[in-house]
Enzyme design. Sequence first.
Site, PDB file in Angstrom:
ATOM      1  N   GLY A  68       0.866  -1.155  -0.010  1.00 24.72           N
ATOM      2  CA  GLY A  68      -0.059  -0.144  -0.110  1.00 24.72           C
ATOM      3  C   GLY A  68       0.963   1.288   0.026  1.00 24.72           C
ATOM      4  N   SER A  69       1.944   1.326  -0.598  1.00 23.58           N
ATOM      5  CA  SER A  69       2.802   2.454  -0.555  1.00 23.58           C
ATOM      6  C   SER A  69       2.269   3.642  -1.502  1.00 23.58           C
ATOM      7  CB  SER A  69       4.302   2.180  -0.854  1.00 23.58           C
ATOM      8  OG  SER A  69       4.402   1.856  -2.241  1.00 23.58           O
TER       9      SER A  69
ATOM     10  N   MET B  24      -4.225  -7.434  -6.708  1.00 21.83           N
ATOM     11  CA  MET B  24      -3.672  -8.892  -7.494  1.00 21.83           C
ATOM     12  C   MET B  24      -4.581  -9.540  -7.900  1.00 21.83           C
ATOM     13  SD  MET B  24      -0.631  -7.771  -7.382  1.00 21.83           S
ATOM     14  CE  MET B  24       0.352  -9.272  -7.723  1.00 21.83           C
ATOM     15  N   ARG B  25      -5.889  -9.043  -8.381  1.00 25.15           N
ATOM     16  CA  ARG B  25      -6.793  -9.562  -9.175  1.00 25.15           C
ATOM     17  C   ARG B  25      -7.159  -9.049 -10.309  1.00 25.15           C
ATOM     18  NH1 ARG B  25      -9.174 -13.407  -6.197  1.00 25.15           N
ATOM     19  NH2 ARG B  25      -8.044 -13.677  -4.268  1.00 25.15           N
TER      20      ARG B  25
ATOM     21  N   ILE C 116      -9.690  -7.766 -13.228  1.00 24.60           N
ATOM     22  CA  ILE C 116     -11.164  -7.099 -13.033  1.00 24.60           C
ATOM     23  C   ILE C 116     -11.832  -7.317 -14.134  1.00 24.60           C
ATOM     24  CG2 ILE C 116     -12.096  -4.562 -12.878  1.00 24.60           C
ATOM     25  CD1 ILE C 116     -10.511  -4.052 -10.722  1.00 24.60           C
TER      26      ILE C 116
ATOM     27  N   ASN D  67      -5.193   2.291 -13.281  1.00 20.30           N
ATOM     28  CA  ASN D  67      -3.853   1.395 -12.518  1.00 20.30           C
ATOM     29  C   ASN D  67      -2.752   1.966 -12.771  1.00 20.30           C
ATOM     30  OD1 ASN D  67      -3.116  -0.932 -11.617  1.00 20.30           O
ATOM     31  ND2 ASN D  67      -2.420  -1.934 -13.690  1.00 20.30           N
TER      32      ASN D  67
ATOM     33  N   HIS E 227       1.399   0.663 -13.124  1.00 21.60           N
ATOM     34  CA  HIS E 227       2.152  -0.670 -13.593  1.00 21.60           C
ATOM     35  C   HIS E 227       3.582  -0.305 -13.703  1.00 21.60           C
ATOM     36  CE1 HIS E 227       2.652  -4.805 -15.291  1.00 21.60           C
ATOM     37  NE2 HIS E 227       3.407  -4.272 -16.114  1.00 21.60           N
TER      38      HIS E 227
HETATM   39  C1  GRF Z   1       3.357  -1.328  -7.562  1.00 19.28           C
HETATM   40  O1  GRF Z   1       4.705  -1.606  -7.787  1.00 19.28           O
HETATM   41  C2  GRF Z   1       2.427  -0.989  -8.627  1.00 19.28           C
HETATM   42  O2  GRF Z   1       3.087  -0.722  -9.595  1.00 19.28           O
HETATM   43  C3  GRF Z   1       2.075  -2.368  -8.811  1.00 19.28           C
HETATM   44  O3  GRF Z   1       2.008  -3.080  -7.657  1.00 19.28           O
HETATM   45  C4  GRF Z   1       2.897  -2.457  -6.560  1.00 19.28           C
HETATM   46  C5  GRF Z   1       2.223  -1.886  -5.529  1.00 19.28           C
HETATM   47  O4  GRF Z   1       2.818  -1.354  -4.466  1.00 19.28           O
HETATM   48  N1  GRF Z   1       0.833  -2.344  -9.800  1.00 19.28           N
HETATM   49  P1  GRF Z   1       2.310  -0.831  -3.074  1.00 19.28           P
HETATM   50  O5  GRF Z   1       1.201  -2.025  -2.471  1.00 19.28           O
HETATM   51  O6  GRF Z   1       1.452   0.329  -3.610  1.00 19.28           O
HETATM   52  O7  GRF Z   1       3.242  -0.548  -2.372  1.00 19.28           O
END
Ligand code: GRF
Length: 204
Positions: free
Chosen positions: A14-15, A92-93, A95, A109, A111
């Site tokens: 969740g950063s 991680m799912r 949609i 999103n 990526h």
């Molecule tokens: C990030 O690197 C994002 O690009 C990818 O998943 C990671 C999530 O990181 N989709 P965080 O959970 O927000 O720290």
Amino acid sequence: MERLRMAVFASGNGSNFQALVDAIQEGQLHATMELLVCDRPTAKVVERAEQASVDTFLFHPKQYANREAYEMEILKQLEEKQIDLVVLAGYMRIITETLVTPYYGRLINIHPSLLPAFPGKDAIQQALDYGTKVTGVTVHFVDGGMDTGPIIAQRAVAIDEGAHSEDVTQSVQRIERELYPQVVQWFCEGRIQLIDRIVQINHS
Ligand code: GRF
């Protein structure tokens, strides 16, 4: 101007969620964080939401008959909270159209690669294994495919000779934490226009 009401979907650390919450608190982002949607009760992002007093919809996918069933439940939550923008941040799912159709153009999103290179999982490792000298970050609209939607913004990250995955990950995440709040702020200011698959940002 009314503040844009946002929801974040996340499954892990969740950063990016944190960066958005911080940007709101610091007055750089004129939105409100209305909801976290999370599929993993032990994820760090759940703690972060609690700390920030953000409501969380925590669901257990296995308790639903299928993906459509839990996506319908999520949609209900989004509608109840009158969410304007859905932000995926490490969700991680996959949609499906249950959510994509009602939120198309309001569902984004982030990526960790320069799409269309290296979609899917482990994008940073994919770039290292391929031997590219540059990778980066992409923010895009979500469509029905895997990381295939219209591209809103991209930033490049150099891969230095002999760089390890952790070094590149750090550089990528630093960029992500700047870029995502910036893109959401463009939404708030009505600067983003989607024409077919081309996205135009009005910088004037
Ligand atoms: C990030 O690197 C994002 O690009 C990818 O998943 C990671 C999530 O990181 N989709 P965080 O959970 O927000 O720290």
